[in-house]
Motif scaffolding. Structure first.
Motif, PDB file in Angstrom:
ATOM      1  N   LEU A 182       0.828  -1.209   0.000  1.00 55.45           N
ATOM      2  CA  LEU A 182       0.000   0.000   0.000  1.00 55.45           C
ATOM      3  C   LEU A 182       0.866   1.265   0.000  1.00 55.45           C
ATOM      4  N   ASN A 183       0.305   2.334  -0.540  1.00 56.40           N
ATOM      5  CA  ASN A 183       1.018   3.611  -0.477  1.00 56.40           C
ATOM      6  C   ASN A 183       0.799   4.266   0.895  1.00 56.40           C
ATOM      7  N   VAL A 184       1.388   5.437   1.057  1.00 57.72           N
ATOM      8  CA  VAL A 184       1.348   6.133   2.348  1.00 57.72           C
ATOM      9  C   VAL A 184      -0.095   6.389   2.796  1.00 57.72           C
ATOM     10  N   ARG A 185      -0.890   6.948   1.888  1.00 55.63           N
ATOM     11  CA  ARG A 185      -2.269   7.303   2.236  1.00 55.63           C
ATOM     12  C   ARG A 185      -3.069   6.066   2.658  1.00 55.63           C
ATOM     13  N   ASP A 186      -2.904   4.973   1.913  1.00 55.62           N
ATOM     14  CA  ASP A 186      -3.680   3.763   2.219  1.00 55.62           C
ATOM     15  C   ASP A 186      -3.226   3.095   3.508  1.00 55.62           C
ATOM     16  N   ASN A 187      -1.935   3.246   3.861  1.00 58.10           N
ATOM     17  CA  ASN A 187      -1.469   2.748   5.160  1.00 58.10           C
ATOM     18  C   ASN A 187      -2.169   3.497   6.295  1.00 58.10           C
ATOM     19  N   ILE A 188      -2.296   4.803   6.132  1.00 57.77           N
ATOM     20  CA  ILE A 188      -2.909   5.625   7.183  1.00 57.77           C
ATOM     21  C   ILE A 188      -4.419   5.349   7.264  1.00 57.77           C
ATOM     22  N   CYS A 221      -6.935  13.241   9.457  1.00 54.32           N
ATOM     23  CA  CYS A 221      -5.899  12.598   8.634  1.00 54.32           C
ATOM     24  C   CYS A 221      -5.090  13.659   7.879  1.00 54.32           C
ATOM     25  N   ASP A 222      -5.792  14.652   7.329  1.00 53.42           N
ATOM     26  CA  ASP A 222      -5.087  15.750   6.642  1.00 53.42           C
ATOM     27  C   ASP A 222      -4.158  16.477   7.614  1.00 53.42           C
ATOM     28  N   TYR A 223      -4.656  16.679   8.839  1.00 48.88           N
ATOM     29  CA  TYR A 223      -3.864  17.358   9.874  1.00 48.88           C
ATOM     30  C   TYR A 223      -2.599  16.539  10.197  1.00 48.88           C
ATOM     31  N   LEU A 224      -2.760  15.226  10.317  1.00 50.90           N
ATOM     32  CA  LEU A 224      -1.601  14.357  10.589  1.00 50.90           C
ATOM     33  C   LEU A 224      -0.572  14.458   9.464  1.00 50.90           C
ATOM     34  N   LEU A 257       4.099  13.015   0.100  1.00 43.57           N
ATOM     35  CA  LEU A 257       4.462  11.594  -0.077  1.00 43.57           C
ATOM     36  C   LEU A 257       3.252  10.679  -0.103  1.00 43.57           C
ATOM     37  N   GLN A 258       2.034  11.217  -0.028  1.00 44.12           N
ATOM     38  CA  GLN A 258       0.901  10.342   0.287  1.00 44.12           C
ATOM     39  C   GLN A 258       0.615   9.276  -0.769  1.00 44.12           C
ATOM     40  N   VAL A 267       4.981   7.899   8.880  1.00 45.65           N
ATOM     41  CA  VAL A 267       3.769   7.244   8.359  1.00 45.65           C
ATOM     42  C   VAL A 267       3.197   6.299   9.423  1.00 45.65           C
ATOM     43  N   ALA A 268       4.092   5.585  10.111  1.00 43.06           N
ATOM     44  CA  ALA A 268       3.650   4.645  11.162  1.00 43.06           C
ATOM     45  C   ALA A 268       2.937   5.389  12.288  1.00 43.06           C
ATOM     46  N   ILE A 269       3.420   6.583  12.631  1.00 42.72           N
ATOM     47  CA  ILE A 269       2.776   7.395  13.678  1.00 42.72           C
ATOM     48  C   ILE A 269       1.396   7.859  13.206  1.00 42.72           C
ATOM     49  N   ALA A 270       1.323   8.311  11.959  1.00 42.09           N
ATOM     50  CA  ALA A 270       0.030   8.747  11.418  1.00 42.09           C
ATOM     51  C   ALA A 270      -0.961   7.590  11.421  1.00 42.09           C
ATOM     52  N   ARG A 271      -0.498   6.405  11.038  1.00 43.31           N
ATOM     53  CA  ARG A 271      -1.391   5.248  11.017  1.00 43.31           C
ATOM     54  C   ARG A 271      -1.857   4.901  12.435  1.00 43.31           C
TER      55      ARG A 271
END
Length: 226
Positions: free
Chosen positions: A106-112, A127-130, A139-140, A155-159
Motif C-alpha cells: 500500500l502507499n502512504v495514504r492507504d497505510n494511514i 488525517c489531513d492534519y496528521l 508523499l501520500q 507514516v507509522a505514527i500517522a497510522r
C-alpha cells in the motif's frame, strides 16, 4: 476531536509473567501494579530482557499474563476472547514499532487509512492534519518502501493515531533512526498524541526519547520503579 472515556486507560493488579527456557524458568514480571490515565505519557526503561516488550504485549493482548488482573478502559479483560481483543485494538489502541511494520503493497495514504477502514470510517480532516504536521503530505501516493526510515516512522505514527485511540503503545520508536530523525519523531509523536487525547506507553533505551514523556518507569527484576 477527543472522545470521552474512563480516566484510567490501563490498570494492572498483581500481574506476573514468566517463561520456561529449557529446564529453567525466568520470571520477568512479578506482582506488577500500575495504571495509566487519559493523555498520560510514560517512558518504560530497563535492561534488555527485563520484560519491557512483554509488558507492552500483555497490555495489547498479544500475550497473556500468568497471574493477576488487567483492566482496560475500566473493563476487566479476564473473560475477553478474540473478538473483544480485536475490538479493543481496532477502536482504542495504536501501536508504533521499531521496525515500522507498514503494509508494503500500500502507499502512504492507504497505510494511514487502513485502521479507519477497519472501523468503517473514511479519510477525514484529522488525517489531513496528521499528514501536514508530520510533513508527509507530498508523499501520500508514494509506495512506503521508497521512503527513508524517518519518513516510514512518520507514516507509522500517522497510522497509529489515525483513529485517535485512547492508548498508543510504542516499542523503541526511534531505535532505527539517527539522532536528528529520532528527536523530530519524538516531538511529533508527543504533540500529535496530545492533540488526539491519546495516552502513550513507550519502551525505549534512549534517555533522550524518555525525556519527552511526562513519567518514567524503570523495569528491573520484575518490578517497576518510578
Amino acid at each position: 476531536m477527543q472522545h470521552s472515556q474512563p480516566s484510567t486507560i490501563v490498570n494492572l493488579q498483581h500481574v506476573s509473567k514468566g517463561f520456561a527456557d529449557g529446564g529453567q524458568y525466568h520470571q520477568v514480571l512479578h506482582q506488577l501494579n500500575l495504571s495509566i490515565h487519559t493523555s498520560e505519557t510514560v517512558a518504560l526503561t530497563g535492561p534488555s530482557g527485563s520484560g519491557k516488550s512483554t509488558l507492552l504485549n500483555i497490555i495489547g493482548g498479544f500475550e497473556y499474563a500468568d497471574d493477576g488482573q488487567l483492566q482496560l478502559l475500566g473493563q476487566s479483560t479476564q473473560t475477553w476472547g478474540d473478538s473483544e481483543w480485536s475490538q479493543f485494538r481496532r477502536q482504542s489502541l495504536g501501536v508504533v514499532f521499531q521496525q515500522f511494520n507498514l503494509l508494503t503493497p500500500l502507499n502512504v495514504r492507504d497505510n494511514i487509512l487502513f485502521p479507519l477502514s477497519l472501523l468503517g470510517r473514511g479519510w477525514n480532516d484529522w488525517c489531513d492534519y496528521l499528514l501536514e504536521k508530520l510533513g508527509i503530505e507530498a508523499l501520500q501516493n508514494r509506495a512506503v518502501e521508497q521512503l527513508s526510515g524517518g519518513q516510514q516512522q512518520r507514516v507509522a505514527i500517522a497510522r497509529a493515531l489515525a483513529h485517535q485511540p485512547a492508548l498508543l503503545l510504542a516499542d523503541e520508536p526511534t531505535g532505527n533512526l539517527d539522532a536528528v530523525a529520532g528527536e523530530e519523531v519524538m516531538q511529533l509523536l508527543v504533540k500529535l498524541a496530545a492533540d488526539a487525547g491519546t495516552a502513550i506507553l513507550m519502551v525505549t533505551h534512549s534517555d533522550t526519547a524518555a525525556q519527552y514523556m511526562t513519567r518514567r518507569w524503570h523495569l528491573e527484576q520484575g518490578q517497576i520503579h518510578e
